[in-house]
Design a protein around this motif. Structure first.
Motif, PDB file in Angstrom:
ATOM      1  N   TYR A  84      67.338 -19.956 -67.769  1.00 11.08           N
ATOM      2  CA  TYR A  84      66.739 -19.816 -69.013  1.00 11.08           C
ATOM      3  C   TYR A  84      66.925 -20.676 -70.026  1.00 11.08           C
ATOM      4  O   TYR A  84      66.098 -20.693 -71.306  1.00 11.08           O
ATOM      5  CB  TYR A  84      66.492 -18.315 -69.228  1.00 11.08           C
ATOM      6  N   VAL A 121      60.478 -24.798 -73.735  1.00  7.85           N
ATOM      7  CA  VAL A 121      59.309 -24.321 -74.341  1.00  7.85           C
ATOM      8  C   VAL A 121      59.596 -25.030 -76.095  1.00  7.85           C
ATOM      9  O   VAL A 121      58.754 -25.212 -76.563  1.00  7.85           O
ATOM     10  CB  VAL A 121      59.939 -22.794 -74.597  1.00  7.85           C
ATOM     11  N   ILE A 177      54.506 -25.305 -72.004  1.00 10.44           N
ATOM     12  CA  ILE A 177      54.904 -23.923 -71.997  1.00 10.44           C
ATOM     13  C   ILE A 177      54.799 -22.978 -70.926  1.00 10.44           C
ATOM     14  O   ILE A 177      55.673 -22.672 -70.522  1.00 10.44           O
ATOM     15  CB  ILE A 177      54.587 -23.174 -73.398  1.00 10.44           C
ATOM     16  N   LEU A 178      53.500 -22.894 -70.608  1.00  9.85           N
ATOM     17  CA  LEU A 178      53.020 -22.277 -69.302  1.00  9.85           C
ATOM     18  C   LEU A 178      53.833 -22.668 -68.085  1.00  9.85           C
ATOM     19  O   LEU A 178      54.418 -21.725 -67.521  1.00  9.85           O
ATOM     20  CB  LEU A 178      51.321 -22.410 -69.331  1.00  9.85           C
ATOM     21  N   VAL A 237      57.610 -22.240 -68.123  1.00  9.44           N
ATOM     22  CA  VAL A 237      58.202 -20.692 -68.042  1.00  9.44           C
ATOM     23  C   VAL A 237      57.936 -20.215 -66.406  1.00  9.44           C
ATOM     24  O   VAL A 237      58.738 -19.533 -65.958  1.00  9.44           O
ATOM     25  CB  VAL A 237      57.662 -19.941 -69.182  1.00  9.44           C
ATOM     26  N   MET A 238      56.858 -20.551 -66.130  1.00  6.46           N
ATOM     27  CA  MET A 238      56.452 -19.938 -64.742  1.00  6.46           C
ATOM     28  C   MET A 238      57.433 -20.746 -63.836  1.00  6.46           C
ATOM     29  O   MET A 238      58.062 -19.872 -62.994  1.00  6.46           O
ATOM     30  CB  MET A 238      55.036 -20.481 -64.458  1.00  6.46           C
ATOM     31  N   ALA A 254      60.827 -19.234 -64.116  1.00  4.57           N
ATOM     32  CA  ALA A 254      61.004 -17.741 -63.573  1.00  4.57           C
ATOM     33  C   ALA A 254      60.987 -17.827 -62.021  1.00  4.57           C
ATOM     34  O   ALA A 254      61.841 -16.972 -61.469  1.00  4.57           O
ATOM     35  CB  ALA A 254      59.496 -16.898 -63.953  1.00  4.57           C
TER      36      ALA A 254
END
Lengths: 326, 188
Positions: free
Chosen positions: B33, B40, B59-60, B63-64, B67
């Motif tokens: 993270y 980000v 960003i999309l 982050v995915m 994760a």
């Protein structure tokens, strides 16, 4: 590109939405907070009704407020070697993601952020929920919470792609990724009417990123509350508020995307946006008790072999209609 | 405009520090993270360059990706699958030398390249302009290569899978439902 942008403008050439000062963001968050309270009270009433207990302020309707008061006084539970930073980031993140989602939703004529790619922005924020929920599960250093986090990601892999392609359909029909443009493109017929598959998959996706109803196994009682197993006090209150806020943000975003935005007789645009949001929100809250839980280990196949092809066919039909119209 | 400039530089700093954190922390989740925060920040910087679509998609996707990566990192890295604190670095000397060398080459490139000065004004849709500047006449080639690449990935997974359809459906392919270790949701 320039041509398609122009053709999606309303006939009289006036931009559909006006950007207001950033300070109004506080107002947007207040509206979101009000929606959260309405949703929580409604859920409390429905809960009490199914349990057969009293529905009034002393019973079901007052339950969420009583619960909030209880949690605010509760002492914070600590766990051994918790990753406190990530845990708190996760717990607070849901509310933030929801607030950033509604920032691009026009309330009638006004919007806080008239982003030219508002649809993708909403999508990015709902992906942010993946990180946030998993971090909440991870932070506590607790097995059940972590299992819950993995359950959520398993659901996420199943619902996210269908949700993305469901958002694509209105954007294709409007020829724009701007939320106001998408709302303005629905003069007469709402997108929900002629792209019902995309709308249904979208609503399922909203339930998904709100860890709601069929997607609640990440918080299941069989794993001692899952992601929120170790959450207590204000942290738990924030997490629960975040779930309702995401539900409300998803309902609010459905209005410009599928339900014609502020269009409607007699009442002004903002009132229609709020009314439609409340209707979708009530539907989502009500559906919680009506739909069976989707197992995280088997939902993936459902998502990719049923929902994804269905919504892709929907996109294809919408694209054919869009080409035929232009 | 000063505020925008300051914000841009602060985001740049956040991006660099977020990347550096990856090698400092002792937890796979924090490393992953930390990298997400870095991405980000870069995404928001790209947003500030008016490349809205590219910025939001960064960003999309990132982050995915982080994760999902956190899950794999925790599962597969380290002796005791990364649920315990663990060092994020190895082969320190080689890595340090490679990093310094790479930094020097890239920094020298930035300083030595004869950057063009701006001619005219940016196009109204800078995202389209960027796409055409990057792809240009190779667009058709890329459009053809994409499905080939996807087919390669699928073929790779199919070849790597230890079980075939005969294991699932029996020698005459008539067994229903299939014999799967992990049953699916639609009863194939």
């Amino acid at each position: 590109m320039g041509e398609s942008l122009e053709s999606s403008l309303p006939r009289d050439g006036v931009l559909p939405v006006v950007t207001v000062a950033p300070g109004w963001g506080i107002g947007v968050v207040a509206v979101l907070g009000a929606l959260v309270i309405v949703a929580a009270v409604l859920d409390g009433v429905l809960c009490a009704r199914s349990a057969g207990s009293s529905l009034g302020v002393g019973g079901g309707a007052g339950r969420p407020l009583g619960e909030a008061a209880r949690l605010m006084r509760q002492r914070r539970r600590t766990t051994v070697q918790a990753d406190t930073l990530l845990w708190r980031v996760g717990g607070a993140g849901l509310v933030v993601a929801a607030a950033l989602m509604v920032a691009v939703v026009p309330l009638g004529r006004w919007t806080v952020a008239d982003l030219d790619v508002g649809v993708v922005w909403f999508n990015a924020m709902d992906v942010m929920v993946w990180a946030v929920v998993w971090l909440t599960g991870w932070g506590a250093n607790s097995t059940h919470a972590l299992v819950g986090g993995y359950r959520f990601l398993a659901h996420g892999l199943g619902y996210e792609l269908p949700l993305m392609f469901a958002l694509v359909a209105p954007a294709i029909a409007a020829g724009s990724l701007n939320v106001g443009m998408v709302a303005a493109a629905q003069d007469g017929v709402w997108f929900a009417v002629w792209m019902p598959v995309a709308f249904a998959v979208y609503l399922l996706g909203v339930a998904g990123f709100s860890v709601w109803g069929p997607f609640a196994p990440a918080l299941g009682v069989d794993i001692a509350g899952g992601v929120r197993a170790e959450l207590s006090g204000v942290d738990r209150l924030l997490f629960e508020t975040g779930r309702y806020a995401l539900l409300a943000a998803g309902a609010a975003f459905a209005v410009p995307m599928f339900l014609g935005g502020g269009a409607g007789p007699v009442l002004p645009g903002w009132a229609w946006v709020l009314l439609k949001t409340l209707a979708v929100l009530s539907l989502l809250v009500w559906a919680r008790r009506k739909l069976p839980a989707l197992r995280p280990d088997t939902f993936m196949e459902l998502g990719w072999l049923v929902l994804l092809p269905a919504v892709l066919v929907q996109d294809l039909l919408v694209a054919v209609v869009a080409v035929w119209r232009s | 405009m000063v505020v925008v400039d300051v914000a841009f530089w602060v985001l740049g700093l956040v991006a660099v520090l977020g990347g550096a954190v990856v090698f400092v922390v002792d937890s796979m989740a924090r490393a992953t993270y930390g990298l997400a925060v870095s991405f980000v920040a870069v995404g928001v910087q790209v947003l500030m360059l008016q490349q809205s679509y590219v910025g939001v998609v960064i960003i999309l996707m990132m982050v995915m990706e982080m994760a999902v990566m956190a899950v794999y990192m925790v599962m597969f890295m380290g002796m005791n699958p990364a649920l315990m604190p663990m060092s994020m670095v190895h082969s320190n000397r080689t890595a340090l030398a490679a990093a310094v060398l790479a930094f020097l080459i890239l920094a020298a490139g930035i300083l030595l390249v004869d950057w063009p000065t701006r001619r005219g004004n940016p196009q109204p849709d800078v995202t389209v302009a960027l796409g055409e500047a990057l792809m240009g006449r190779q667009m058709l080639v890329m459009a053809v290569i994409s499905p080939v690449m996807v087919a390669t990935i699928v073929a790779g997974v199919v070849l790597a899978a230890p079980r075939t359809r005969y294991d699932r459906l029996g020698d005459d392919l008539r067994r229903r439902p299939a014999d799967d270790h992990q049953p699916g949701g639609v009863g194939r």
